[in-house]
Scaffold this motif. Structure first.
Motif, PDB file in Angstrom:
ATOM      1  N   MET A   1       3.606 -14.677 -14.749  1.00 53.22           N
ATOM      2  CA  MET A   1       3.725 -15.585 -13.549  1.00 53.22           C
ATOM      3  C   MET A   1       3.089 -17.048 -13.739  1.00 53.22           C
ATOM      4  O   MET A   1       4.207 -17.882 -13.501  1.00 53.22           O
ATOM      5  N   PRO A   2       2.359 -17.300 -14.762  1.00 49.36           N
ATOM      6  CA  PRO A   2       2.103 -18.923 -14.968  1.00 49.36           C
ATOM      7  C   PRO A   2       3.268 -19.311 -15.879  1.00 49.36           C
ATOM      8  O   PRO A   2       3.704 -20.477 -15.830  1.00 49.36           O
ATOM      9  N   ALA A   3       4.023 -18.768 -16.307  1.00 47.49           N
ATOM     10  CA  ALA A   3       5.358 -19.104 -17.300  1.00 47.49           C
ATOM     11  C   ALA A   3       6.391 -19.236 -16.239  1.00 47.49           C
ATOM     12  O   ALA A   3       6.982 -20.314 -16.359  1.00 47.49           O
ATOM     13  N   LEU A   4       6.640 -18.169 -15.401  1.00 42.01           N
ATOM     14  CA  LEU A   4       7.576 -18.609 -14.252  1.00 42.01           C
ATOM     15  C   LEU A   4       7.431 -19.872 -13.474  1.00 42.01           C
ATOM     16  O   LEU A   4       8.343 -20.573 -13.267  1.00 42.01           O
ATOM     17  N   ASN A   5       6.135 -20.162 -13.224  1.00 43.92           N
ATOM     18  CA  ASN A   5       5.591 -21.097 -12.312  1.00 43.92           C
ATOM     19  C   ASN A   5       5.790 -22.515 -13.223  1.00 43.92           C
ATOM     20  O   ASN A   5       6.355 -23.507 -12.627  1.00 43.92           O
ATOM     21  N   ALA A   6       5.495 -22.311 -14.659  1.00 44.66           N
ATOM     22  CA  ALA A   6       5.835 -23.576 -15.348  1.00 44.66           C
ATOM     23  C   ALA A   6       7.450 -24.051 -15.313  1.00 44.66           C
ATOM     24  O   ALA A   6       7.850 -25.301 -15.542  1.00 44.66           O
ATOM     25  N   LEU A   7       8.228 -22.849 -15.577  1.00 45.53           N
ATOM     26  CA  LEU A   7       9.555 -23.064 -15.433  1.00 45.53           C
ATOM     27  C   LEU A   7      10.412 -23.718 -14.162  1.00 45.53           C
ATOM     28  O   LEU A   7      10.943 -24.530 -14.334  1.00 45.53           O
ATOM     29  N   GLU A   8       9.729 -23.143 -13.221  1.00 41.85           N
ATOM     30  CA  GLU A   8       9.990 -23.863 -11.825  1.00 41.85           C
ATOM     31  C   GLU A   8       9.676 -25.149 -11.644  1.00 41.85           C
ATOM     32  O   GLU A   8      10.460 -26.159 -11.371  1.00 41.85           O
ATOM     33  N   GLN A   9       8.434 -25.469 -12.323  1.00 44.74           N
ATOM     34  CA  GLN A   9       7.938 -27.001 -12.136  1.00 44.74           C
ATOM     35  C   GLN A   9       8.636 -27.587 -13.050  1.00 44.74           C
ATOM     36  O   GLN A   9       8.754 -29.024 -12.614  1.00 44.74           O
ATOM     37  N   GLU A  10       9.200 -27.415 -14.217  1.00 46.75           N
ATOM     38  CA  GLU A  10       9.878 -28.015 -15.170  1.00 46.75           C
ATOM     39  C   GLU A  10      11.310 -28.347 -14.735  1.00 46.75           C
ATOM     40  O   GLU A  10      11.668 -29.710 -15.042  1.00 46.75           O
ATOM     41  N   ILE A  11      11.938 -27.266 -14.523  1.00 52.20           N
ATOM     42  CA  ILE A  11      13.642 -27.532 -14.234  1.00 52.20           C
ATOM     43  C   ILE A  11      14.032 -27.053 -13.079  1.00 52.20           C
ATOM     44  O   ILE A  11      15.213 -27.149 -12.896  1.00 52.20           O
ATOM     45  N   GLY A  12      13.062 -26.666 -11.890  1.00 57.51           N
ATOM     46  CA  GLY A  12      13.536 -26.252 -10.714  1.00 57.51           C
ATOM     47  C   GLY A  12      14.198 -27.423  -9.933  1.00 57.51           C
ATOM     48  O   GLY A  12      13.626 -28.574 -10.253  1.00 57.51           O
ATOM     49  N   GLY A  13      14.946 -27.284  -9.097  1.00 56.41           N
ATOM     50  CA  GLY A  13      15.699 -28.463  -8.341  1.00 56.41           C
ATOM     51  C   GLY A  13      16.687 -27.861  -7.393  1.00 56.41           C
ATOM     52  O   GLY A  13      16.934 -26.763  -6.975  1.00 56.41           O
ATOM     53  N   GLN A  14      17.783 -28.992  -7.007  1.00 52.45           N
ATOM     54  CA  GLN A  14      18.788 -28.522  -6.404  1.00 52.45           C
ATOM     55  C   GLN A  14      19.647 -27.453  -6.956  1.00 52.45           C
ATOM     56  O   GLN A  14      20.512 -26.886  -6.163  1.00 52.45           O
ATOM     57  N   ASP A  15      19.821 -27.524  -8.263  1.00 49.92           N
ATOM     58  CA  ASP A  15      20.828 -26.602  -8.911  1.00 49.92           C
ATOM     59  C   ASP A  15      20.028 -25.380  -9.515  1.00 49.92           C
ATOM     60  O   ASP A  15      20.653 -24.624 -10.045  1.00 49.92           O
ATOM     61  N   PHE A  16      18.941 -25.245  -9.477  1.00 45.91           N
ATOM     62  CA  PHE A  16      18.199 -24.129 -10.048  1.00 45.91           C
ATOM     63  C   PHE A  16      16.720 -23.849  -9.523  1.00 45.91           C
ATOM     64  O   PHE A  16      16.025 -24.692  -9.023  1.00 45.91           O
ATOM     65  N   GLU A  17      16.572 -22.296  -9.116  1.00 45.89           N
ATOM     66  CA  GLU A  17      15.165 -21.784  -8.616  1.00 45.89           C
ATOM     67  C   GLU A  17      14.623 -20.627  -9.151  1.00 45.89           C
ATOM     68  O   GLU A  17      15.653 -19.699  -9.172  1.00 45.89           O
ATOM     69  N   VAL A  18      13.448 -20.505  -9.456  1.00 40.56           N
ATOM     70  CA  VAL A  18      12.817 -19.372  -9.733  1.00 40.56           C
ATOM     71  C   VAL A  18      12.519 -18.757  -8.242  1.00 40.56           C
ATOM     72  O   VAL A  18      11.694 -19.214  -7.521  1.00 40.56           O
ATOM     73  N   VAL A  19      12.852 -17.486  -7.912  1.00 38.80           N
ATOM     74  CA  VAL A  19      12.629 -16.865  -6.877  1.00 38.80           C
ATOM     75  C   VAL A  19      11.921 -15.638  -7.187  1.00 38.80           C
ATOM     76  O   VAL A  19      12.665 -14.682  -7.503  1.00 38.80           O
ATOM     77  N   ALA A  20      10.604 -15.782  -7.241  1.00 40.89           N
ATOM     78  CA  ALA A  20       9.701 -14.697  -7.305  1.00 40.89           C
ATOM     79  C   ALA A  20       9.460 -13.923  -6.256  1.00 40.89           C
ATOM     80  O   ALA A  20       8.686 -14.444  -5.313  1.00 40.89           O
ATOM     81  N   VAL A  21       9.857 -12.656  -6.121  1.00 42.77           N
ATOM     82  CA  VAL A  21       9.694 -11.978  -4.739  1.00 42.77           C
ATOM     83  C   VAL A  21       8.460 -10.762  -5.035  1.00 42.77           C
ATOM     84  O   VAL A  21       8.697  -9.889  -5.892  1.00 42.77           O
ATOM     85  N   ASN A  22       7.319 -11.205  -4.300  1.00 39.30           N
ATOM     86  CA  ASN A  22       6.531  -9.997  -4.416  1.00 39.30           C
ATOM     87  C   ASN A  22       6.717  -9.016  -3.437  1.00 39.30           C
ATOM     88  O   ASN A  22       7.197  -8.935  -2.400  1.00 39.30           O
ATOM     89  N   ILE A  23       6.533  -7.772  -4.075  1.00 42.31           N
ATOM     90  CA  ILE A  23       6.797  -6.361  -3.382  1.00 42.31           C
ATOM     91  C   ILE A  23       5.330  -5.552  -3.197  1.00 42.31           C
ATOM     92  O   ILE A  23       5.753  -4.209  -3.073  1.00 42.31           O
ATOM     93  N   ASP A  24       4.184  -6.149  -3.122  1.00 41.50           N
ATOM     94  CA  ASP A  24       3.139  -5.711  -2.652  1.00 41.50           C
ATOM     95  C   ASP A  24       3.343  -5.114  -1.170  1.00 41.50           C
ATOM     96  O   ASP A  24       3.950  -5.596  -0.514  1.00 41.50           O
ATOM     97  N   THR A  25       3.046  -3.556  -0.773  1.00 41.70           N
ATOM     98  CA  THR A  25       3.001  -3.217   0.499  1.00 41.70           C
ATOM     99  C   THR A  25       1.789  -3.551   1.094  1.00 41.70           C
ATOM    100  O   THR A  25       0.794  -4.268   0.626  1.00 41.70           O
TER     101      THR A  25
END
Length: 222
Positions: free
Chosen positions: A120-144
């Motif tokens: 998760m920290p790496a996904l967060n860092a990826l979104e923080q660095e290159i996320g924007g109008q043309d790209f997004e990390v969509v991390a979907v939590n599936i805890d019940t």
């Protein structure tokens, strides 16, 4: 109170297991349409082909970048949209069409999944660095159950760049399982701006690595 530190990034052993799982999945997954017969099938196929026109070329372009830390990312045998629905940050119902125009890295995770927590920290860092109008990390939590556990985890480990997406019914996971795209958690899929599947993998990865960034850049295209 001792401040919690992020989990370590996926170990070489975990990434190796993920790579093997990706190879097996890429070789064995079979896509079947359950639409009907006759002209309705042909019409549906034509609609998919029209929507995903050009996605095959995009898959071919990004395939050489499935290496190193993201070697488990297997190219889609056939680009296609998937019927996935989940909740957004405001509790609104979302589907892949709502991300039109964005390349999307869709990741399924749960608080009880240790490899998920580690990446998760790496996904967060990826979104923080290159996320924007043309790209997004969509991390979907599936805890019940309720939102307390996933929100507490995100707060404690300072995962602040990612949007809060949820599917407590595990419906998204079940759809991907039927499609032969998810065998456990984490599961990650890459979609183009039209919502067409480009590639998928099972297992964790170092998503803030140069390999991962090169893969995303290739998926986004010129």
């Amino acid at each position: 109170m001792t401040e919690k530190r992020p989990f370590r990034l996926p170990s070489a052993k975990l990434v190796g297991i993920a790579a093997l799982a990706g190879i097996i999945a890429g070789a064995g997954a079979v896509y079947m349409r359950h639409i009907g017969s006759g002209s309705s099938v042909q019409e549906a196929q034509a609609n998919v082909a029209g929507l995903c026109e050009g996605a095959g070329d995009r898959i071919a372009a990004l395939t050489p970048f499935s290496k190193g830390q993201v070697a488990a990312m297997a190219p889609a045998s056939e680009p296609r949209p998937l019927n996935l629905t989940f909740k957004g940050p405001e509790g609104q119902s979302l589907k892949m069409a709502d991300f039109a125009g964005k390349t999307v890295l869709l990741n399924l995770w749960a608080t009880w999944c240790v490899p998920c927590r580690e990446e998760m920290p790496a996904l967060n860092a990826l979104e923080q660095e290159i996320g924007g109008q043309d790209f997004e990390v969509v991390a979907v939590n599936i805890d019940t159950g309720g939102d307390e556990k996933p929100k507490t985890f995100l707060d404690e480990y300072k995962i602040g760049a990612l949007g809060y997406y949820r599917d407590s019914s595990m419906g998204v996971f079940n759809v991907l399982k039927k499609e032969g795209l998810a065998f456990g958690l984490p599961a990650t899929l890459l979609f183009d701006g039209k919502g067409c599947l480009l590639a998928s993998m099972n297992g964790p990865a170092a998503w803030d690595s140069p390999d991962a960034k090169a893969l995303i850049t290739a998926a986004k295209g010129p």
